[in-house]
Scaffold this motif. Structure first.
Motif, PDB file in Angstrom:
ATOM      1  N   TYR A   1       0.829  -1.206   0.000  1.00  0.00           N
ATOM      2  CA  TYR A   1       0.000   0.000   0.000  1.00  0.00           C
ATOM      3  C   TYR A   1       0.864   1.257   0.000  1.00  0.00           C
ATOM      4  CZ  TYR A   1      -3.652   3.288   1.389  1.00  0.00           C
ATOM      5  OH  TYR A   1      -4.523   4.341   1.444  1.00  0.00           O
ATOM      6  N   ALA A   2       1.937   1.222   0.770  1.00  0.00           N
ATOM      7  CA  ALA A   2       2.841   2.385   0.806  1.00  0.00           C
ATOM      8  C   ALA A   2       3.491   2.609  -0.554  1.00  0.00           C
ATOM      9  CB  ALA A   2       3.907   2.178   1.877  1.00  0.00           C
ATOM     10  N   PHE A   3       3.935   1.540  -1.205  1.00  0.00           N
ATOM     11  CA  PHE A   3       4.542   1.686  -2.529  1.00  0.00           C
ATOM     12  C   PHE A   3       3.536   2.158  -3.570  1.00  0.00           C
ATOM     13  CE2 PHE A   3       7.922  -1.618  -1.310  1.00  0.00           C
ATOM     14  CZ  PHE A   3       8.803  -0.618  -0.947  1.00  0.00           C
ATOM     15  N   SER A   4       2.278   1.797  -3.397  1.00  0.00           N
ATOM     16  CA  SER A   4       1.268   2.100  -4.410  1.00  0.00           C
ATOM     17  C   SER A   4       0.694   3.507  -4.265  1.00  0.00           C
ATOM     18  CB  SER A   4       0.138   1.060  -4.327  1.00  0.00           C
ATOM     19  OG  SER A   4      -0.911   1.398  -5.204  1.00  0.00           O
ATOM     20  N   LYS A   5       0.394   3.926  -3.046  1.00  0.00           N
ATOM     21  CA  LYS A   5      -0.383   5.164  -2.859  1.00  0.00           C
ATOM     22  C   LYS A   5       0.405   6.326  -2.293  1.00  0.00           C
ATOM     23  CE  LYS A   5      -4.075   3.173  -4.363  1.00  0.00           C
ATOM     24  NZ  LYS A   5      -4.553   3.503  -5.730  1.00  0.00           N
ATOM     25  N   TYR A   6       1.641   6.105  -1.892  1.00  0.00           N
ATOM     26  CA  TYR A   6       2.425   7.201  -1.320  1.00  0.00           C
ATOM     27  C   TYR A   6       3.636   7.468  -2.200  1.00  0.00           C
ATOM     28  CZ  TYR A   6      -0.359   6.863   2.943  1.00  0.00           C
ATOM     29  OH  TYR A   6      -1.395   6.881   3.829  1.00  0.00           O
ATOM     30  N   ARG A   7       4.020   8.711  -2.285  1.00  0.00           N
ATOM     31  CA  ARG A   7       5.194   9.124  -3.064  1.00  0.00           C
ATOM     32  C   ARG A   7       6.247   9.676  -2.113  1.00  0.00           C
ATOM     33  NH1 ARG A   7       2.512   6.491  -5.586  1.00  0.00           N
ATOM     34  NH2 ARG A   7       1.595   6.822  -7.648  1.00  0.00           N
ATOM     35  N   PHE A   8       7.411   9.051  -2.090  1.00  0.00           N
ATOM     36  CA  PHE A   8       8.486   9.505  -1.207  1.00  0.00           C
ATOM     37  C   PHE A   8       9.813   9.258  -1.911  1.00  0.00           C
ATOM     38  CE2 PHE A   8       6.986   5.276  -0.147  1.00  0.00           C
ATOM     39  CZ  PHE A   8       8.130   4.505  -0.215  1.00  0.00           C
ATOM     40  N   ALA A   9      10.829   9.908  -1.408  1.00  0.00           N
ATOM     41  CA  ALA A   9      12.152   9.816  -2.033  1.00  0.00           C
ATOM     42  C   ALA A   9      12.699   8.391  -1.945  1.00  0.00           C
ATOM     43  CB  ALA A   9      13.107  10.785  -1.335  1.00  0.00           C
ATOM     44  N   GLY A  10      13.232   7.915  -3.069  1.00  0.00           N
ATOM     45  CA  GLY A  10      13.792   6.568  -3.093  1.00  0.00           C
ATOM     46  C   GLY A  10      12.766   5.460  -3.184  1.00  0.00           C
ATOM     47  N   ARG A  11      11.522   5.826  -3.551  1.00  0.00           N
ATOM     48  CA  ARG A  11      10.453   4.818  -3.594  1.00  0.00           C
ATOM     49  C   ARG A  11      10.743   3.741  -4.627  1.00  0.00           C
ATOM     50  NH1 ARG A  11       6.422   5.399  -7.222  1.00  0.00           N
ATOM     51  NH2 ARG A  11       4.677   3.924  -7.102  1.00  0.00           N
ATOM     52  N   LYS A  12      11.067   4.137  -5.843  1.00  0.00           N
ATOM     53  CA  LYS A  12      11.309   3.148  -6.897  1.00  0.00           C
ATOM     54  C   LYS A  12      12.553   2.322  -6.609  1.00  0.00           C
ATOM     55  CE  LYS A  12       8.899   5.246 -10.781  1.00  0.00           C
ATOM     56  NZ  LYS A  12       9.016   5.715 -12.183  1.00  0.00           N
ATOM     57  N   SER A  13      13.582   2.952  -6.093  1.00  0.00           N
ATOM     58  CA  SER A  13      14.807   2.204  -5.771  1.00  0.00           C
ATOM     59  C   SER A  13      14.532   1.163  -4.700  1.00  0.00           C
ATOM     60  CB  SER A  13      15.890   3.174  -5.295  1.00  0.00           C
ATOM     61  OG  SER A  13      16.180   4.125  -6.292  1.00  0.00           O
ATOM     62  N   LEU A  14      13.739   1.534  -3.703  1.00  0.00           N
ATOM     63  CA  LEU A  14      13.404   0.574  -2.648  1.00  0.00           C
ATOM     64  C   LEU A  14      12.547  -0.568  -3.178  1.00  0.00           C
ATOM     65  CD1 LEU A  14      13.688  -0.027   0.342  1.00  0.00           C
ATOM     66  CD2 LEU A  14      11.649   1.369   0.775  1.00  0.00           C
ATOM     67  N   MET A  15      11.650  -0.255  -4.107  1.00  0.00           N
ATOM     68  CA  MET A  15      10.812  -1.309  -4.698  1.00  0.00           C
ATOM     69  C   MET A  15      11.669  -2.321  -5.447  1.00  0.00           C
ATOM     70  SD  MET A  15       7.690   1.077  -6.107  1.00  0.00           S
ATOM     71  CE  MET A  15       7.281  -0.141  -7.339  1.00  0.00           C
TER      72      MET A  15
ATOM     73  N   PHE B   1      -3.437  -2.866  -5.198  1.00  0.00           N
ATOM     74  CA  PHE B   1      -3.693  -1.510  -4.696  1.00  0.00           C
ATOM     75  C   PHE B   1      -3.635  -0.480  -5.824  1.00  0.00           C
ATOM     76  CE2 PHE B   1      -1.850  -3.228  -0.539  1.00  0.00           C
ATOM     77  CZ  PHE B   1      -3.111  -3.471  -0.025  1.00  0.00           C
ATOM     78  N   ASP B   2      -2.796  -0.730  -6.837  1.00  0.00           N
ATOM     79  CA  ASP B   2      -2.752   0.179  -7.986  1.00  0.00           C
ATOM     80  C   ASP B   2      -4.090   0.223  -8.715  1.00  0.00           C
ATOM     81  OD1 ASP B   2      -0.151   0.894  -7.501  1.00  0.00           O
ATOM     82  OD2 ASP B   2       0.714  -0.564  -8.884  1.00  0.00           O
ATOM     83  N   ALA B   3      -4.800  -0.909  -8.705  1.00  0.00           N
ATOM     84  CA  ALA B   3      -6.085  -0.965  -9.415  1.00  0.00           C
ATOM     85  C   ALA B   3      -7.179  -0.183  -8.699  1.00  0.00           C
ATOM     86  CB  ALA B   3      -6.516  -2.418  -9.593  1.00  0.00           C
ATOM     87  N   LEU B   4      -6.977   0.126  -7.419  1.00  0.00           N
ATOM     88  CA  LEU B   4      -7.992   0.889  -6.695  1.00  0.00           C
ATOM     89  C   LEU B   4      -7.874   2.363  -7.084  1.00  0.00           C
ATOM     90  CD1 LEU B   4      -7.688  -0.679  -3.141  1.00  0.00           C
ATOM     91  CD2 LEU B   4      -9.291  -1.250  -4.960  1.00  0.00           C
ATOM     92  N   PRO B   5      -8.980   3.000  -7.440  1.00  0.00           N
ATOM     93  CA  PRO B   5      -8.910   4.416  -7.871  1.00  0.00           C
ATOM     94  C   PRO B   5      -8.563   5.336  -6.712  1.00  0.00           C
ATOM     95  CG  PRO B   5     -11.185   3.682  -7.728  1.00  0.00           C
ATOM     96  CD  PRO B   5     -10.352   2.455  -7.508  1.00  0.00           C
ATOM     97  N   ASP B   6      -7.732   6.307  -7.001  1.00  0.00           N
ATOM     98  CA  ASP B   6      -7.361   7.296  -5.975  1.00  0.00           C
ATOM     99  C   ASP B   6      -8.565   8.143  -5.561  1.00  0.00           C
ATOM    100  OD1 ASP B   6      -4.771   6.358  -6.091  1.00  0.00           O
ATOM    101  OD2 ASP B   6      -4.132   7.852  -7.569  1.00  0.00           O
TER     102      ASP B   6
END
Length: 297
Positions: A114-128, A182-187
Motif C-alpha cells: 500500500y505504501a509503494f502504491s499510494k504514497y510518493r516519497f524519495a527513493g520509492r522506486k529504488s526501494l521497490m 492496490f494500484d487498481a484501486l482508484p485514488d
C-alpha cells in the motif's frame, strides 16, 4: 370510411459468412481442444503416476515392461503411512510453519504494498526494485547466511528459524502482488473517504483492505505453498523435532540401503490433499474481477 393499408415488412436476409469462415472456426475449436488436452495430460500425468505407484504392490513397481494400470491394487502402503506416528509430527510442523508464514507475509506485505502504491516519497522506486532483487539471490547463498545468523542468535532447530527464512523468500513477491491490487484501486475513492473525514488508518482497514481481499488471499496462498513445499531450508535449519513434511518423508522412506517408493508416493499424495482443499475453498477469492466490481458505481 378510412382504409388502413398494411405496410409490408421487409425481412433482411442474414449475411452469409465469408467462404472458409466455418472451416476456420472449426479448426480453431479443434486446436483449442487439442491444446487443452495436451496441457491437461502434462499436468495430470504425474499425479496419476503417483496414484498408480502408491496402489501397486512393492514387488511389481519396477516390473518391465511397465504397465499403465496396476495389475493388482493394494492399500497397504497407505496403511503404512497412516500407521507411522512421525508423519503426523511432520504434518503438524508443516501446518504451524506454513500458516504462520502466510499470515506474517500477508500482514507485512499489505502495508508495504500500500505504501509503494499510494504514497510518493524519495527513493520509492529504488526501494521497490531492491525488494524485488532480493528474490533473485540463490537460495544456497541465503541458506548459509541465514544459518550463521540463526546460529548466532540460538534460533536453529526452532519454528521461528523456518518461519523467518520462508518469509524472506515470500515477502518480495507478495509485496509486488499486493501493490498491483492496490494500484487498481482508484485514488478518487481514497480521496472521497478523506474528504468525508476518515483518517489514513481507517481508510486502509475499512475501505482498501476489503476491496483487496482477492489479492490478500492470493498472496497468502502463495506464501502457504512456499512454506509447505520447501525442502532444503527445512532440512538444514530444523532439527528432528521441527522438520516439516518434505524432509521428513525423505528421511522416513529413503535410506542408503533401500527406498520404499510406493509408500513415499502414497505419503506424497496424502500430504498434497490439504493444499488442494485450500485452493478449492479459496478459489473464488482469486478472481480479480471482485475488486473491479466492488469499486464500480
Amino acid at each position: 370510411m378510412t382504409t388502413i393499408t398494411a405496410t409490408p415488412i421487409t425481412v433482411l436476409a442474414e449475411e452469409a459468412p465469408p467462404p472458409g469462415a466455418r472451416r476456420r472456426r472449426r479448426r480453431v475449436r479443434w486446436g483449442t481442444w487439442i491444446t487443452l488436452a495436451v496441457i491437461s495430460l502434462f499436468g495430470f500425468a504425474p499425479v496419476y503416476w503417483l496414484l498408480a505407484t502408491s496402489l501397486t504392490p512393492s514387488d511389481q513397481v519396477f516390473a518391465f515392461p511397465p504397465t499403465l494400470f496396476p495389475k493388482e491394487v493394494t492399500f497397504s502402503h497407505y496403511a503404512t503411512v497412516f500407521g507411522n506416528e512421525a508423519i503426523f509430527v511432520y504434518f503438524r510442523n508443516s501446518v504451524i510453519v506454513s500458516v504462520i508464514t502466510a499470515v506474517l507475509s500477508v500482514i507485512v506485505s499489505m502495508y508495504m504494498g500500500y505504501a509503494f502504491s499510494k504514497y510518493r516519497f524519495a527513493g520509492r522506486k529504488s526501494l521497490m526494485y531492491f525488494v524485488l532483487s532480493s528474490q533473485m539471490f540463490p537460495q544456497a547463498l541465503l541458506l548459509v547466511t541465514l544459518y550463521l545468523v540463526f546460529a548466532q542468535f540460538g534460533l536453529l532447530n526452532t519454528y521461528l528459524a523456518l518461519i523467518l527464512s520462508f518469509t524472506t523468500f515470500t515477502l518480495p513477491l507478495c509485496v509486488w502482488m499486493l501493490k498491483g491490487f492496490f494500484d487498481a484501486l482508484p485514488d478518487d475513492l481514497i480521496e472521497a473517504a478523506r474528504i468525508d473525514g476518515a483518517g489514513p488508518w481507517r481508510i486502509f482497514h475499512s475501505i482498501v483492505l476489503p476491496l483487496a481481499a482477492p489479492g490478500l488471499v492470493a498472496a497468502g496462498l502463495f506464501a502457504f505453498v512456499r512454506g509447505w513445499n520447501d525442502f532444503i531450508f527445512a532440512l538444514t535449519l530444523a532439527g528432528p523435532d521441527r522438520q516439516t513434511l518434505p524432509p521428513g518423508l525423505v528421511n522416513t522412506f529413503i535410506s542408503e540401503a533401500s527406498t520404499s517408493w510406493p509408500a513415499l508416493m502414497a505419503a506424497s499424495l496424502v500430504v498434497s490433499v490439504p493444499v488442494c482443499i485450500a485452493f478449492i475453498l479459496l478459489q473464488r477469492f482469486l478472481v480479480g474481477g471482485i475488486t473491479a466490481g466492488a469499486v464500480k458505481g
